[in-house]
Motif scaffolding. Structure first.
Motif, PDB file in Angstrom:
ATOM      1  N   TYR A  66       0.801  -1.223   0.000  1.00  0.00           N
ATOM      2  CA  TYR A  66       0.000   0.000   0.000  1.00  0.00           C
ATOM      3  C   TYR A  66       0.837   1.279   0.000  1.00  0.00           C
ATOM      4  O   TYR A  66       1.958   1.328   0.515  1.00  0.00           O
ATOM      5  CB  TYR A  66      -0.942   0.013   1.211  1.00  0.00           C
ATOM      6  CG  TYR A  66      -2.040  -1.006   1.094  1.00  0.00           C
ATOM      7  CD1 TYR A  66      -3.254  -0.687   0.507  1.00  0.00           C
ATOM      8  CD2 TYR A  66      -1.839  -2.317   1.543  1.00  0.00           C
ATOM      9  CE1 TYR A  66      -4.258  -1.631   0.379  1.00  0.00           C
ATOM     10  CE2 TYR A  66      -2.836  -3.261   1.419  1.00  0.00           C
ATOM     11  CZ  TYR A  66      -4.043  -2.915   0.824  1.00  0.00           C
ATOM     12  OH  TYR A  66      -5.024  -3.857   0.686  1.00  0.00           O
ATOM     13  N   TRP A  67       0.219   2.321  -0.601  1.00  0.00           N
ATOM     14  CA  TRP A  67       0.745   3.692  -0.588  1.00  0.00           C
ATOM     15  C   TRP A  67       0.640   4.243   0.825  1.00  0.00           C
ATOM     16  O   TRP A  67       0.125   3.586   1.742  1.00  0.00           O
ATOM     17  CB  TRP A  67      -0.064   4.521  -1.595  1.00  0.00           C
ATOM     18  CG  TRP A  67       0.419   5.914  -1.864  1.00  0.00           C
ATOM     19  CD1 TRP A  67       1.655   6.292  -2.262  1.00  0.00           C
ATOM     20  CD2 TRP A  67      -0.348   7.128  -1.778  1.00  0.00           C
ATOM     21  NE1 TRP A  67       1.724   7.654  -2.443  1.00  0.00           N
ATOM     22  CE2 TRP A  67       0.503   8.195  -2.155  1.00  0.00           C
ATOM     23  CE3 TRP A  67      -1.684   7.414  -1.440  1.00  0.00           C
ATOM     24  CZ2 TRP A  67       0.077   9.519  -2.177  1.00  0.00           C
ATOM     25  CZ3 TRP A  67      -2.109   8.733  -1.465  1.00  0.00           C
ATOM     26  CH2 TRP A  67      -1.240   9.766  -1.829  1.00  0.00           C
ATOM     27  N   LYS A  68       1.051   5.510   1.030  1.00  0.00           N
ATOM     28  CA  LYS A  68       1.090   6.096   2.371  1.00  0.00           C
ATOM     29  C   LYS A  68      -0.284   6.338   2.978  1.00  0.00           C
ATOM     30  O   LYS A  68      -0.405   6.573   4.174  1.00  0.00           O
ATOM     31  CB  LYS A  68       1.887   7.402   2.357  1.00  0.00           C
ATOM     32  CG  LYS A  68       1.305   8.497   1.482  1.00  0.00           C
ATOM     33  CD  LYS A  68       2.194   9.740   1.519  1.00  0.00           C
ATOM     34  CE  LYS A  68       1.677  10.831   0.610  1.00  0.00           C
ATOM     35  NZ  LYS A  68       2.548  12.040   0.642  1.00  0.00           N
ATOM     36  N   ALA A  75       0.152   1.439   5.291  1.00  0.00           N
ATOM     37  CA  ALA A  75       1.339   1.738   4.491  1.00  0.00           C
ATOM     38  C   ALA A  75       2.557   0.981   5.001  1.00  0.00           C
ATOM     39  O   ALA A  75       2.638   0.603   6.176  1.00  0.00           O
ATOM     40  CB  ALA A  75       1.620   3.242   4.520  1.00  0.00           C
ATOM     41  N   TRP A  93       7.400   8.801  -1.677  1.00  0.00           N
ATOM     42  CA  TRP A  93       6.416   7.847  -2.184  1.00  0.00           C
ATOM     43  C   TRP A  93       6.168   8.090  -3.674  1.00  0.00           C
ATOM     44  O   TRP A  93       5.612   9.117  -4.052  1.00  0.00           O
ATOM     45  CB  TRP A  93       5.098   7.984  -1.424  1.00  0.00           C
ATOM     46  CG  TRP A  93       5.241   7.668   0.038  1.00  0.00           C
ATOM     47  CD1 TRP A  93       5.607   8.531   1.023  1.00  0.00           C
ATOM     48  CD2 TRP A  93       5.043   6.402   0.659  1.00  0.00           C
ATOM     49  NE1 TRP A  93       5.645   7.888   2.228  1.00  0.00           N
ATOM     50  CE2 TRP A  93       5.297   6.561   2.048  1.00  0.00           C
ATOM     51  CE3 TRP A  93       4.658   5.140   0.196  1.00  0.00           C
ATOM     52  CZ2 TRP A  93       5.196   5.524   2.956  1.00  0.00           C
ATOM     53  CZ3 TRP A  93       4.545   4.099   1.107  1.00  0.00           C
ATOM     54  CH2 TRP A  93       4.814   4.287   2.465  1.00  0.00           C
ATOM     55  N   THR A  95       4.270   7.864  -7.279  1.00  0.00           N
ATOM     56  CA  THR A  95       2.837   7.901  -7.581  1.00  0.00           C
ATOM     57  C   THR A  95       2.305   6.473  -7.688  1.00  0.00           C
ATOM     58  O   THR A  95       2.853   5.658  -8.442  1.00  0.00           O
ATOM     59  CB  THR A  95       2.595   8.651  -8.899  1.00  0.00           C
ATOM     60  OG1 THR A  95       3.169   9.960  -8.795  1.00  0.00           O
ATOM     61  CG2 THR A  95       1.109   8.762  -9.185  1.00  0.00           C
ATOM     62  N   PRO A  96       1.224   6.112  -6.947  1.00  0.00           N
ATOM     63  CA  PRO A  96       0.746   4.721  -6.912  1.00  0.00           C
ATOM     64  C   PRO A  96      -0.208   4.398  -8.063  1.00  0.00           C
ATOM     65  O   PRO A  96      -0.407   5.189  -8.976  1.00  0.00           O
ATOM     66  CB  PRO A  96       0.027   4.663  -5.570  1.00  0.00           C
ATOM     67  CG  PRO A  96      -0.516   6.044  -5.393  1.00  0.00           C
ATOM     68  CD  PRO A  96       0.491   6.975  -6.022  1.00  0.00           C
ATOM     69  N   TYR A 107      -4.993   2.452  -3.046  1.00  0.00           N
ATOM     70  CA  TYR A 107      -3.838   3.000  -3.748  1.00  0.00           C
ATOM     71  C   TYR A 107      -2.641   2.100  -3.425  1.00  0.00           C
ATOM     72  O   TYR A 107      -2.218   2.013  -2.257  1.00  0.00           O
ATOM     73  CB  TYR A 107      -3.554   4.429  -3.311  1.00  0.00           C
ATOM     74  CG  TYR A 107      -4.784   5.325  -3.305  1.00  0.00           C
ATOM     75  CD1 TYR A 107      -5.762   5.207  -4.304  1.00  0.00           C
ATOM     76  CD2 TYR A 107      -4.979   6.278  -2.310  1.00  0.00           C
ATOM     77  CE1 TYR A 107      -6.878   6.024  -4.310  1.00  0.00           C
ATOM     78  CE2 TYR A 107      -6.089   7.101  -2.308  1.00  0.00           C
ATOM     79  CZ  TYR A 107      -7.037   6.966  -3.303  1.00  0.00           C
ATOM     80  OH  TYR A 107      -8.144   7.770  -3.305  1.00  0.00           O
ATOM     81  N   TYR A 109       1.016  -0.463  -4.766  1.00  0.00           N
ATOM     82  CA  TYR A 109       2.187  -0.722  -5.606  1.00  0.00           C
ATOM     83  C   TYR A 109       2.198  -2.194  -5.993  1.00  0.00           C
ATOM     84  O   TYR A 109       1.969  -3.076  -5.138  1.00  0.00           O
ATOM     85  CB  TYR A 109       3.485  -0.394  -4.863  1.00  0.00           C
ATOM     86  CG  TYR A 109       3.624   1.045  -4.465  1.00  0.00           C
ATOM     87  CD1 TYR A 109       3.709   2.044  -5.422  1.00  0.00           C
ATOM     88  CD2 TYR A 109       3.696   1.414  -3.122  1.00  0.00           C
ATOM     89  CE1 TYR A 109       3.847   3.379  -5.065  1.00  0.00           C
ATOM     90  CE2 TYR A 109       3.841   2.733  -2.754  1.00  0.00           C
ATOM     91  CZ  TYR A 109       3.906   3.716  -3.728  1.00  0.00           C
ATOM     92  OH  TYR A 109       4.052   5.030  -3.362  1.00  0.00           O
TER      93      TYR A 109
END
Length: 698
Positions: A66-68, A75, A93, A95-96, A107, A109
């Motif tokens: 996961y993104w932030k 995250a 971070w 861009t996801p 959001y 990765y």
């Protein structure tokens, strides 16, 4: 001869040893469906120089982390174990991607992603290597979710030689730099409430057709696609719905991604978003082109009467007096050369300002006075002129455009330099009618901006140009004579006062004000000016060759001024009485005024700067009034100060949203009004009180 079975066994063992060796040399550690390693960008670390590390995650097919910001997951985090003296920054971070699964939008990765951080070693680190420990945790998901993580260390060589990019890992850092969101300075951003939603507006050229907003605060409903509407060729809006019962955030923070990239940023896919959420759309003021030019000319004309420019006005008036009796041709030449000095100075100032803004700097009128070095040099220059005019030393009167040699070549140079000086000292002042013209100038294309600045220059130079073209008007000025030396010396005290003001600005940029009022240092410096004036009067009119009555009057006047200067200056050195009622200003921040107004508070916002003369005049005239002080206390008014003494991009953006690029600018928010009340540039207590009561609804 060896049997086939023995040969096969030998090959199998060798292959096993090779695989084992490769595994042992690899920094990656696997936990279920993700393998990870901490890698370094360069060949070695240099003491005192930043060094980039990164957590490289490799996901199995169909798995993600996961993104932030996340609605259901969490995250990736890293805890570092650093040697003494080492520090490390926050993770960057990339861009996801949008991941939609059974009604949940996240959001994430996938594949391979590098989360970078910058390590800063101490200058005095002397080891040959350094060991950095780390513990990373993440949540990996496909149809189901599983917590994961690794714990290990990385050993970095240390050397004082210039490092080389790591042959194995530097490419990962370079690719990740291209995936990080860029600054959005090339675009105009705004956000406002709209029912149970917040609208994000982006203005600029060559905008993408489709964008997606990644919400870093988890404040809005997540959907596979944003509700995007393209209002025109240079504007798009993203409507973000709040969840039921959700609170509207004070600011909109996240990343706005365009799949085809942002053309104005070399195709970068994401831009950073951090804008305050206003109660309504930004006010668009329609002003005709001719109206802007008229405002620019009138504003430049009024600049001549502002305290910054008035000392130069006195110098130039003496120049015209000195020209009395000269040929009309010479008088016109001096007026034209003076105007040329003003015009070229404004063009240079405008060109530098527009060039810096095109490079992403949030700057406005008077930006050069945000530099302590420039303020110091300007104060030194004016102080030298003041001492010269006071008669302390002589370098030739024609150097400042006065005296009897104005018809010579050096006199023309003096007129040109007087025009340059008038422009330089005009920048601390934003005369009435000038603020809206400057605000419009910085939104126009370069040629349009230069046209506005040109009309400001014509306004500033107009009185001098008029006297040059019509020299018959000079008959209204007194004839040259001995009085000119006295007048010249008197005018030096206006320059000394200007120097005192600049030193006060400089002190605000370089020192802490402690427990003293903001006017304490100014009182001390003006006290010095008054002391110098009193001593000058004593030296001028108390000399023994003067008649007895003149000496008596001069001595009494000097004594009164000296005593007053001592009292006035000493008052600035006294710490404030803790028991006295004082007006307390809170620090302004984006969205703070709107949030307080939404809570039912009445809020007064002052966009100000120490180098803005009109700002300080307003505060002295308004907030020293007992009526205003009583109203602030009785009506519980919240005072916010947006201090633009130093360069501040957030304040510049806030001014731009109201079509302004100069201070002073004052706003009043309140529960009884939908949009804030904009106050005029020049304030009086009655104007402020009326606005406060209207906003309060009382």
């Amino acid at each position: 001869m060896k049997s086939p079975a023995r040969i096969f066994l030998t090959m199998f063992l060798l292959l096993g040893f090779a695989i084992t060796g490769i595994t042992q040399n690899s920094p990656f550690i696997r936990d279920k469906f993700v393998e990870a390693a901490v890698i370094g960008e360069d060949s070695h670390l240099v003491p005192g120089q930043p060094y980039r590390l990164g957590l490289l995650l490799r996901h199995d097919p169909h798995w993600h982390t996961y993104w932030k910001s996340s609605e259901t997951g969490y995250a990736t985090t890293i805890e570092w174990s650093l040697p003494e003296g080492f520090t490390i920054g926050e993770l960057s971070w990339p861009t996801p991607k949008v991941y939609d699964f059974q009604g949940f939008t996240e959001y994430v990765y996938e594949g391979e992603v590098l989360l970078m951080a910058t390590l800063l070693p101490p200058d005095d680190f002397g080891g040959e290597s350094v060991e950095i420990g780390f513990s990373a945790d993440w949540l990996m998901c496909e149809q189901t979710c599983v917590p994961g993580g690794i714990e290990s260390k990385i050993v970095l060589p240390v050397s004082t030689s210039q490092p080389e990019p790591s042959a194995e890992w530097a490419g990962f850092f370079e690719r990740t730099d291209g995936q990080l969101p860029s600054n959005a300075n090339d675009y105009e951003l705004a956000a406002w409430e709209s029912g149970e939603a917040v609208v994000l507006q982006v203005k600029g050229k060559q905008l993408p057709d489709s964008v997606y907003f990644f919400d870093a605060q988890a404040a809005f409903k997540t959907t596979p696609e944003n509700n995007v509407r393209k209002t025109d060729s240079e504007s798009i809006e993203v409507v973000l719905d709040l969840p039921e019962g959700g609170m509207k955030p004070d600011s909109l923070i996240g990343v706005l991604k365009a799949d085809q990239g942002w053309s104005g940023l070399d195709g970068t896919s994401g831009i950073e978003i951090d804008v305050p959420v206003m109660t309504g759309p930004p006010v668009v003021k329609e002003t005709s082109w001719a109206g802007i030019l008229v405002l620019a000319f009138v504003g430049g004309l009024i600049l001549n009467l502002m305290p910054c420019v008035f000392p130069v006005l006195g110098i130039k008036i003496m120049g015209f007096v000195g020209q009395a009796g000269e040929s009309r041709k010479k008088i016109v030449e001096h007026g034209l050369v003076f105007s040329l000095g003003v015009l070229l100075s404004f063009w240079i100032l405008a060109a530098v300002l527009l060039l810096l803004r095109s490079g992403g700097n949030q700057l406005g009128w008077g930006f050069q006075l945000q530099s302590p070095t420039f303020v110091f040099i300007l104060a030194m220059l004016l102080f030298a002129f003041a001492l010269n005019m006071a008669g302390l030393f002589e370098v030739g009167q024609s150097a400042v455009g006065v005296g009897s040699n104005l018809t010579a070549k050096s006199g023309l140079s003096g007129s040109f330099f007087s025009g340059v000086l008038a422009t330089v000292v005009a920048t601390p002042c934003a005369a009435p009618f000038l603020a809206p013209a400057l605000g419009a100038a910085l939104t126009f294309p370069p040629l349009g901006s230069l046209a506005v600045f040109t009309f400001i220059a014509f306004g500033l130079a107009a009185p001098y140009l008029l006297l040059s073209i019509f020299p018959s008007l000079l008959k209204w000025l007194p004839k040259p004579g001995a009085w000119m030396e006295t007048f010249k010396q008197f005018m030096s005290f206006l320059l000394f006062a200007t120097v005192a003001y600049l030193v006060w600005v400089l002190a605000g940029q370089l020192t802490e004000e402690g427990g003293y009022t903001v006017f304490s240092l100014l009182k001390v410096l003006i006290g010095l000016v008054l002391l110098a004036l009193g001593l000058w009067i004593y030296g001028r009119w108390s000399a023994f060759h003067r008649p007895k009555k003149v000496r008596l009057v001069g001595s009494i006047a000097a004594l009164v001024i000296v005593l007053f200067s001592l009292s006035f200056g000493i008052s600035g050195t006294r710490a404030p009485d803790p028991s006295a009622t004082a007006i307390v200003w809170e620090k302004w921040s984006p969205g703070k005024a709107e949030a307080l107004a939404a809570e039912g508070k009445t809020v007064y916002v002052d966009f100000t700067a120490r180098w803005c003369v009109t700002c300080q005049t307003n505060k002295a005239a308004v907030f020293s009034s007992s009526r205003v002080q009583d109203a602030i206390e009785e009506l519980d008014i919240v005072l916010l100060k947006a201090d633009w003494t130093h360069q501040d991009p957030e304040i510049s953006k806030a001014l731009a949203r109201f079509g302004r690029s100069a201070v002073p600018f004052n706003l009043v928010y309140g529960p009884a009004i939908e949009t804030p009340i904009e106050l005029p540039e020049v304030l009086v207590p009655g104007t402020v009180l009326d606005a406060i009561k209207t906003a309060k609804g009382s």
